[in-house]
Design a protein around this motif. Structure first.
Motif, PDB file in Angstrom:
ATOM      1  N   ALA A 167      47.302  12.880  70.313  1.00 58.21           N
ATOM      2  CA  ALA A 167      46.591  12.318  71.468  1.00 58.21           C
ATOM      3  C   ALA A 167      45.107  12.152  71.157  1.00 58.21           C
ATOM      4  CB  ALA A 167      46.797  13.203  72.694  1.00 58.21           C
ATOM      5  N   VAL A 168      44.535  13.087  70.410  1.00 60.03           N
ATOM      6  CA  VAL A 168      43.103  12.989  70.083  1.00 60.03           C
ATOM      7  C   VAL A 168      42.804  11.764  69.219  1.00 60.03           C
ATOM      8  CG1 VAL A 168      42.609  15.444  70.375  1.00 60.03           C
ATOM      9  CG2 VAL A 168      43.300  14.574  68.125  1.00 60.03           C
ATOM     10  N   GLN A 169      43.780  11.299  68.463  1.00 58.87           N
ATOM     11  CA  GLN A 169      43.596  10.099  67.650  1.00 58.87           C
ATOM     12  C   GLN A 169      43.531   8.848  68.515  1.00 58.87           C
ATOM     13  OE1 GLN A 169      47.057  11.073  65.065  1.00 58.87           O
ATOM     14  NE2 GLN A 169      45.665  10.625  63.363  1.00 58.87           N
ATOM     15  N   ALA A 170      43.998   8.936  69.739  1.00 57.60           N
ATOM     16  CA  ALA A 170      43.977   7.790  70.653  1.00 57.60           C
ATOM     17  C   ALA A 170      42.718   7.767  71.512  1.00 57.60           C
ATOM     18  CB  ALA A 170      45.217   7.819  71.542  1.00 57.60           C
ATOM     19  N   ASP A 171      41.813   8.707  71.295  1.00 56.61           N
ATOM     20  CA  ASP A 171      40.577   8.746  72.097  1.00 56.61           C
ATOM     21  C   ASP A 171      39.874   7.385  72.042  1.00 56.61           C
ATOM     22  OD1 ASP A 171      38.490   9.790  73.651  1.00 56.61           O
ATOM     23  OD2 ASP A 171      37.358  10.343  71.855  1.00 56.61           O
ATOM     24  N   VAL A 228      35.562  20.195  64.410  1.00 57.58           N
ATOM     25  CA  VAL A 228      36.090  21.547  64.222  1.00 57.58           C
ATOM     26  C   VAL A 228      36.402  22.120  65.601  1.00 57.58           C
ATOM     27  CG1 VAL A 228      35.613  23.871  63.354  1.00 57.58           C
ATOM     28  CG2 VAL A 228      34.764  21.864  62.116  1.00 57.58           C
ATOM     29  N   VAL A 229      37.615  22.575  65.768  1.00 64.59           N
ATOM     30  CA  VAL A 229      38.051  23.127  67.045  1.00 64.59           C
ATOM     31  C   VAL A 229      38.591  24.522  66.796  1.00 64.59           C
ATOM     32  CG1 VAL A 229      39.623  22.816  68.987  1.00 64.59           C
ATOM     33  CG2 VAL A 229      38.664  20.811  67.846  1.00 64.59           C
ATOM     34  N   ILE A 260      39.486  13.822  75.730  1.00 64.99           N
ATOM     35  CA  ILE A 260      39.749  12.446  75.306  1.00 64.99           C
ATOM     36  C   ILE A 260      39.683  11.524  76.514  1.00 64.99           C
ATOM     37  CG2 ILE A 260      41.194  13.150  73.364  1.00 64.99           C
ATOM     38  CD1 ILE A 260      43.630  12.147  75.019  1.00 64.99           C
ATOM     39  N   LYS A 261      39.353  10.272  76.234  1.00 64.32           N
ATOM     40  CA  LYS A 261      39.383   9.213  77.251  1.00 64.32           C
ATOM     41  C   LYS A 261      40.302   8.123  76.723  1.00 64.32           C
ATOM     42  CE  LYS A 261      34.584   9.326  78.777  1.00 64.32           C
ATOM     43  NZ  LYS A 261      33.369   8.505  78.883  1.00 64.32           N
ATOM     44  N   VAL A 262      41.253   7.724  77.534  1.00 71.44           N
ATOM     45  CA  VAL A 262      42.140   6.623  77.161  1.00 71.44           C
ATOM     46  C   VAL A 262      42.357   5.741  78.381  1.00 71.44           C
ATOM     47  CG1 VAL A 262      43.374   7.800  75.294  1.00 71.44           C
ATOM     48  CG2 VAL A 262      44.184   8.031  77.638  1.00 71.44           C
ATOM     49  N   LYS A 263      42.593   4.479  78.116  1.00 77.26           N
ATOM     50  CA  LYS A 263      42.952   3.554  79.188  1.00 77.26           C
ATOM     51  C   LYS A 263      44.438   3.268  79.012  1.00 77.26           C
ATOM     52  CE  LYS A 263      40.698  -0.232  81.400  1.00 77.26           C
ATOM     53  NZ  LYS A 263      39.772  -1.364  81.225  1.00 77.26           N
ATOM     54  N   VAL A 264      45.223   3.696  79.983  1.00 73.36           N
ATOM     55  CA  VAL A 264      46.669   3.528  79.901  1.00 73.36           C
ATOM     56  C   VAL A 264      47.126   2.611  81.033  1.00 73.36           C
ATOM     57  CG1 VAL A 264      48.907   4.689  79.874  1.00 73.36           C
ATOM     58  CG2 VAL A 264      46.890   5.843  78.918  1.00 73.36           C
ATOM     59  N   SER A 296      45.167  19.797  73.750  1.00 75.65           N
ATOM     60  CA  SER A 296      45.256  20.553  72.508  1.00 75.65           C
ATOM     61  C   SER A 296      45.134  19.554  71.359  1.00 75.65           C
ATOM     62  CB  SER A 296      46.611  21.263  72.449  1.00 75.65           C
ATOM     63  OG  SER A 296      46.874  21.665  71.130  1.00 75.65           O
ATOM     64  N   PRO A 297      44.405  19.901  70.303  1.00 72.56           N
ATOM     65  CA  PRO A 297      44.263  18.960  69.182  1.00 72.56           C
ATOM     66  C   PRO A 297      45.585  18.573  68.533  1.00 72.56           C
ATOM     67  CG  PRO A 297      42.755  20.815  68.942  1.00 72.56           C
ATOM     68  CD  PRO A 297      43.642  21.115  70.100  1.00 72.56           C
ATOM     69  N   ARG A 298      46.615  19.383  68.719  1.00 71.13           N
ATOM     70  CA  ARG A 298      47.912  19.094  68.091  1.00 71.13           C
ATOM     71  C   ARG A 298      48.912  18.455  69.060  1.00 71.13           C
ATOM     72  NH1 ARG A 298      48.464  20.653  63.137  1.00 71.13           N
ATOM     73  NH2 ARG A 298      50.707  20.705  63.282  1.00 71.13           N
ATOM     74  N   MET A 299      48.469  18.105  70.258  1.00 70.53           N
ATOM     75  CA  MET A 299      49.384  17.459  71.221  1.00 70.53           C
ATOM     76  C   MET A 299      49.690  16.037  70.761  1.00 70.53           C
ATOM     77  SD  MET A 299      48.933  16.761  75.292  1.00 70.53           S
ATOM     78  CE  MET A 299      50.190  17.714  76.116  1.00 70.53           C
ATOM     79  N   LEU A 300      50.975  15.724  70.689  1.00 65.99           N
ATOM     80  CA  LEU A 300      51.384  14.378  70.309  1.00 65.99           C
ATOM     81  C   LEU A 300      51.100  13.402  71.440  1.00 65.99           C
ATOM     82  CD1 LEU A 300      54.787  15.173  68.564  1.00 65.99           C
ATOM     83  CD2 LEU A 300      52.600  14.601  67.473  1.00 65.99           C
TER      84      LEU A 300
END
Length: 163
Positions: free
Chosen positions: A72-76, A3-4, A12-16, A26-30
């Motif tokens: 983006a949050v789905q890629a955490d 909940v945000v 988020i943490k991602v390895k790119v 933002s939770p809605r950032m693509l």
């Protein structure tokens, strides 16, 4: 479920392309906007925002995805490869060389998505037929060159990667 509150950001943490990044988003950032705006990786293009054109194709945990319909949050926690991650020491990847040598681009807008989809296709099927290439590129649209040289480039890249 996370909940945000309105206006809050999520870490988020991602390895790119082999580099670990931690960012508040933002939770809605693509994901495509995260790559382009937060990390400055502008090789991934925004075309349609509906997964129709494929200009935003990247690899997410080794799978080809359209980054314009993933938050983006789905890629955490994920590993991401973009077009910038294919070349090593400023030397083009064999797929990029094949696209260049076979004149498989005109305006270039779709090219990064085509190359990323080709990378995935050739990882899954290193020796595709022309029909398999055409089927494998389904979902990536080129609006100016037609597909003849793109298919030729993918078949050429297939040979280059096997030798």
């Amino acid at each position: 479920m996370l909940v945000v509150n309105q206006g809050e950001k999520v870490k988020i943490k991602v390895k790119v392309n082999g580099v670990l990044y931690e960012r508040y988003v933002s939770p809605r950032m693509l994901l495509v906007d995260f790559l382009r705006e937060e990390l400055g990786l502008t090789g991934t293009k925004v075309g349609c925002d509906t997964t129709t054109c494929g200009a935003c194709t990247i690899l997410l945990n080794g799978k080809s995805v359209k980054s314009c319909t993933i938050f983006a949050v789905q890629a955490d926690g994920a590993e991401i490869t973009t077009i910038e991650g294919l070349s090593v020491d400023s030397k083009l990847h064999p797929i990029q060389e094949a696209f260049k040598d076979n004149f498989a681009l005109q305006c270039g807008f779709c090219t990064s998505g085509m190359i990323m989809q080709t990378y995935f296709l050739l990882k899954e099927n290193p020796n595709p037929t022309e029909e398999e290439v055409r089927d494998g590129l389904h979902g990536n649209i080129c609006r100016c060159t037609g597909y003849q040289n793109i298919v030729k480039a993918v078949l050429d890249a297939s040979k280059r990667l096997r030798t």
